[in-house]
Design an enzyme around this catalytic site. Structure first.
Site, short mmCIF file in Angstrom:
data_model
loop_
_atom_site.label_atom_id
_atom_site.label_comp_id
_atom_site.label_asym_id
_atom_site.label_seq_id
_atom_site.Cartn_x
_atom_site.Cartn_y
_atom_site.Cartn_z
N LYS A 32 0.87 -1.17 0.00
CA LYS A 32 0.00 0.00 0.00
C LYS A 32 0.91 1.22 0.00
O LYS A 32 1.55 1.53 1.00
CB LYS A 32 -0.91 0.00 1.23
N GLY A 47 -8.05 8.86 9.64
CA GLY A 47 -8.35 8.93 11.07
C GLY A 47 -9.30 10.03 11.46
O GLY A 47 -9.55 10.25 12.65
N ALA A 84 -9.77 5.57 4.02
CA ALA A 84 -9.55 6.70 4.94
C ALA A 84 -10.79 7.55 5.17
O ALA A 84 -11.49 7.92 4.24
CB ALA A 84 -8.41 7.59 4.47
N GLY A 85 -11.02 7.81 6.44
CA GLY A 85 -12.05 8.76 6.84
C GLY A 85 -13.41 8.17 7.13
O GLY A 85 -14.29 8.86 7.63
N ASN A 95 -9.76 1.53 9.36
CA ASN A 95 -8.94 1.22 10.53
C ASN A 95 -9.47 1.93 11.77
O ASN A 95 -10.05 1.33 12.66
CB ASN A 95 -7.48 1.58 10.26
N THR A 96 -9.35 3.25 11.77
CA THR A 96 -9.73 4.00 12.96
C THR A 96 -11.21 3.84 13.29
O THR A 96 -11.60 3.81 14.47
CB THR A 96 -9.38 5.49 12.78
#
Lengths: 270, 64
Positions: free
Chosen positions: A104, A165, A191-192, A213-214
């Site tokens: 990645k 995040g 992301a986000g 992830n987050t």
């Protein structure tokens, strides 16, 4: 009766996957919660990072002992790299660590918003593709860049929904739609994404996969949230395959318009 | 010599395996870059080192 399409697999770099949810391994409070969350998510592609061992306090073997490496397609990232040179070096270290040629690609000079550098990302992608890597670049939601990266041989493009995040959801919808419409490689929205409905919305738009992830790790109950994302990904993808209804500017009655039991002269005209 | 961006004391006869032992690291948990060579996890040779060598030793960590 509806039966799920078992042939609807995600194909990346010649490999087929049943799950369209990729997950990260960062920010969990413990390896146990991380493992349980990954299991609940149903993800088959899992991201990791590469870091220097600390010379003064080498410590344990990191995440290595906490993950069954044979159970997942590892996707090592180049997070923290600010230039092409750094990213190429970390990609080589990652390949030696994980024994996969998947990477990645992240080239991010800006620490506040963690927005990727499109020029360096394209340069690094060309080099890594040339060296036999399966490159999944993390990019701004720029349709022209996405096309250029596909042209140089990237396996996917990974446009951002909003900053890493941030949990702000899909702020780049218009450009994501163009990227998806024009794509010749799988589009992974990365992301986000903070809640499952945002993941579902990505699939309803036609995205091929999402990476979270987050949104999992910082949930009050990460394992439960992982299961929720798993279900939302399935729902969004199934809805996309089903094809949504047209959007109208006016109402369209769902009940029959004839045979309504009415007074001869309604008080309110219809 | 330089190890992971920091000065590391060189001694005569120092090898890669000696440094790994000094740091208490597991061979199967790390990757080493020495000059332009990258040595795979679990397959790190016992290369003799020189005073001006630049070495990176990395491991796998959590990440998104």
């Amino acid at each position: 009766m509806f039966t799920p399409d078992t042939n609807d697999q995600l194909i990346i770099g010649g490999r087929a996957f049943n799950s369209r949810l990729m997950v990260g391994t960062g920010k969990y409070t413990s390896f146990e919660v991380m493992r349980d969350s990954i299991a609940a998510s149903g993800a088959e592609i899992v991201t990791v990072s590469i870091r220097r061992v600390e010379i003064n306090a080498p410590g344990h073997a990191g995440i290595l002992d906490a993950l069954d490496l044979t159970a997942f397609q590892l996707l090592p990232n180049t997070a923290g790299c600010r230039t092409t040179e750094e990213a190429v070096r970390v990609a080589k270290l990652a390949r030696a660590m994980t024994e996969t040629d998947w990477v990645k690609l992240e080239v991010i000079p800006d620490a506040k918003y963690l927005l990727p550098d499109p020029v360096e990302t394209l340069r690094a992608a060309e080099i890594l593709v040339g060296e036999g890597f399966t490159v999944l670049p993390y990019i701004p939601a720029d349709p022209v860049l996405a096309r250029r990266l596909a042209e140089v041989g990237c396996a996917t493009v990974m446009p951002l929904a909003s900053p890493i995040g941030s949990g702000r959801g899909i702020l780049t919808r218009a450009n994501l739609e163009i990227i998806i419409e024009e794509a010749t490689v799988p589009v992974v929205v990365d992301a986000g994404l903070g809640v499952p409905s945002e993941a579902a919305a990505c699939f309803e738009m036609g995205a091929d996969a999402v990476l979270v992830n987050t949104g999992l790790a910082e949930a009050r109950d990460p394992v439960r949230m992982a299961a929720a994302f798993r279900d939302a990904v399935k729902a969004g993808r199934t809805a996309y395959l089903a094809g949504r209804m047209p959007v109208r500017s006016h109402a369209s009655a769902s009940s029959p318009t004839r045979g309504v039991v009415r007074n001869p002269e309604p008080e309110v005209p219809v | 010599m330089q190890l992971n961006g920091q000065h590391y004391p060189y001694r005569t006869g120092l090898t890669l395996h000696a440094i790994i032992a000094d740091l208490g690291l597991r061979h199967d948990a790390i990757v080493v870059m020495h000059r332009d060579d990258v040595y795979k996890r679990g397959k790190i040779p016992d290369v003799p080192l020189e005073q001006n060598d630049v070495i990176e030793i990395v491991r796998m960590m959590q990440g998104g």
